[in-house]
Motif scaffolding. Structure first.
Motif, PDB file in Angstrom:
ATOM      1  N   TYR A   1       0.877  -1.172   0.000  1.00 24.91           N
ATOM      2  CA  TYR A   1       0.000   0.000   0.000  1.00 24.91           C
ATOM      3  C   TYR A   1       0.915   1.222   0.000  1.00 24.91           C
ATOM      4  O   TYR A   1       1.626   1.464   0.961  1.00 24.91           O
ATOM      5  CB  TYR A   1      -0.932   0.028   1.211  1.00 24.91           C
ATOM      6  N   ASN A   2       0.927   1.924  -1.126  1.00 21.29           N
ATOM      7  CA  ASN A   2       1.810   3.080  -1.295  1.00 21.29           C
ATOM      8  C   ASN A   2       3.276   2.715  -1.077  1.00 21.29           C
ATOM      9  O   ASN A   2       3.971   3.282  -0.249  1.00 21.29           O
ATOM     10  CB  ASN A   2       1.398   4.218  -0.363  1.00 21.29           C
TER      11      ASN A   2
ATOM     12  N   ASP B   1      -1.812  -5.816  -3.849  1.00 19.17           N
ATOM     13  CA  ASP B   1      -1.923  -4.359  -3.713  1.00 19.17           C
ATOM     14  C   ASP B   1      -3.347  -3.954  -3.355  1.00 19.17           C
ATOM     15  O   ASP B   1      -4.297  -4.310  -4.040  1.00 19.17           O
ATOM     16  CB  ASP B   1      -1.499  -3.658  -4.996  1.00 19.17           C
TER      17      ASP B   1
ATOM     18  N   SER C   1      -3.473   0.985  -3.995  1.00 18.55           N
ATOM     19  CA  SER C   1      -2.580   2.095  -3.634  1.00 18.55           C
ATOM     20  C   SER C   1      -2.813   3.311  -4.519  1.00 18.55           C
ATOM     21  O   SER C   1      -2.727   3.218  -5.752  1.00 18.55           O
ATOM     22  CB  SER C   1      -1.119   1.657  -3.789  1.00 18.55           C
TER      23      SER C   1
ATOM     24  N   THR D   1       1.384   2.198  -7.014  1.00 18.12           N
ATOM     25  CA  THR D   1       2.111   0.950  -6.756  1.00 18.12           C
ATOM     26  C   THR D   1       1.546  -0.197  -7.585  1.00 18.12           C
ATOM     27  O   THR D   1       2.299  -1.031  -8.107  1.00 18.12           O
ATOM     28  CB  THR D   1       2.054   0.589  -5.265  1.00 18.12           C
TER      29      THR D   1
ATOM     30  N   LYS E   1      -8.182  -0.623   0.984  1.00 14.38           N
ATOM     31  CA  LYS E   1      -7.245  -0.954   2.046  1.00 14.38           C
ATOM     32  C   LYS E   1      -8.030  -1.452   3.254  1.00 14.38           C
ATOM     33  O   LYS E   1      -8.741  -0.701   3.907  1.00 14.38           O
ATOM     34  CB  LYS E   1      -6.427   0.279   2.424  1.00 14.38           C
TER      35      LYS E   1
END
Length: 240
Positions: free
Chosen positions: A11-12, A39, A42, A46, A68
């Motif tokens: 995440y990021n 992922d 993100s 990403t 997320k």
């Protein structure tokens, strides 16, 4: 059939992902082993970087999740994908270089004598680097809290560098895993322990992330505080 699938939640992590994939390519047998990037939508791109890397490297694939939800649901999704690909071993690690990719073969090798291998900061030979006093207190205190309440001798219950045998994940019922933050690490290890399976700790040095922002929050700490006694209660009442 892959020997190992390494689940890499992101995440990021645009600043770390490509370098991590390159580092893992140096230590894995990419003819048999596989990296699964998970992922969680993100916003920093990403996921797009992961797609490019997967297109360039046949041993990398990507699982895109829309939102997320925390490290726990991300890993459960990754575990399910890995098991569906007939993985013999399933690993988890951070993407920020807090875990050294060079240690991956050591965790894999240790599964010859264990059902779950933990990369451990607190077993003899392990340690942490570049941490302030407050972070050290929170980490060691969290491990001690979980050890006492759960009655376990495992030294590093909160670490996220692990290697599971396939049969181990099949034995602990992925549907029953409910923690979202780093309590997920305590929960999985405790369930493996309660299943009577073998746990081994391999010493590692955990370092502060190379780039980007930490995902640790007060809500993650709070979840671990209430989740641990709940796990113990469920075990005592036969509902784990």
């Amino acid at each position: 059939m892959p020997r190992a699938v390494l689940c890499l939640p992101t995440y990021n992590e645009r600043e770390n992902l490509e370098a991590m994939i390159d580092a893992l390519g140096d230590v894995l047998d990419t003819d048999r082993d596989h990296v699964l990037v998970i992922d969680d939508g993100s916003p920093d791109g990403t996921g797009e970087i992961a797609d490019r890397l997967a297109a360039e490297r046949g041993w990398v694939s990507v699982l895109h999740r829309e939102t997320k939800e925390g490290i726990g649901p991300a890993y459960v999704a990754g575990f399910r994908r890995a098991l569906s690909e007939d993985a013999e071993l399933v690993l988890e690690m951070d993407c920020d270089f807090s875990h050294n990719p060079a240690d991956v073969p050591r965790l894999i090798a240790a599964t010859d004598d264990a059902d779950l291998v933990l990369g451990s900061r607190y077993t003899p030979g392990g340690g942490t680097a570049n941490w302030g006093l407050a972070r050290r207190i929170v980490s060691r205190g969290g491990c001690l809290y979980a050890q006492v309440l759960l009655g376990m001798r495992v030294r590093d219950l909160t670490g996220g560098f692990k290697c599971f045998r396939r049969a181990t994940l099949e034995a602990i019922d992925l549907d029953a895993l409910s923690a979202h933050g780093y309590a997920f690490q305590i929960e999985t290890t405790y369930r493996v322990h309660k299943a009577g399976l073998r746990i081994e700790e391999v010493p590692i040095t955990f370092v502060e992330r190379r780039a980007g922002a930490s995902k640790m929050t007060s809500s993650i700490v709070a979840e671990a505080m209430w989740k641990v006694p709940l796990l113990r209660l469920r075990a005592l009442t036969g509902k784990l």
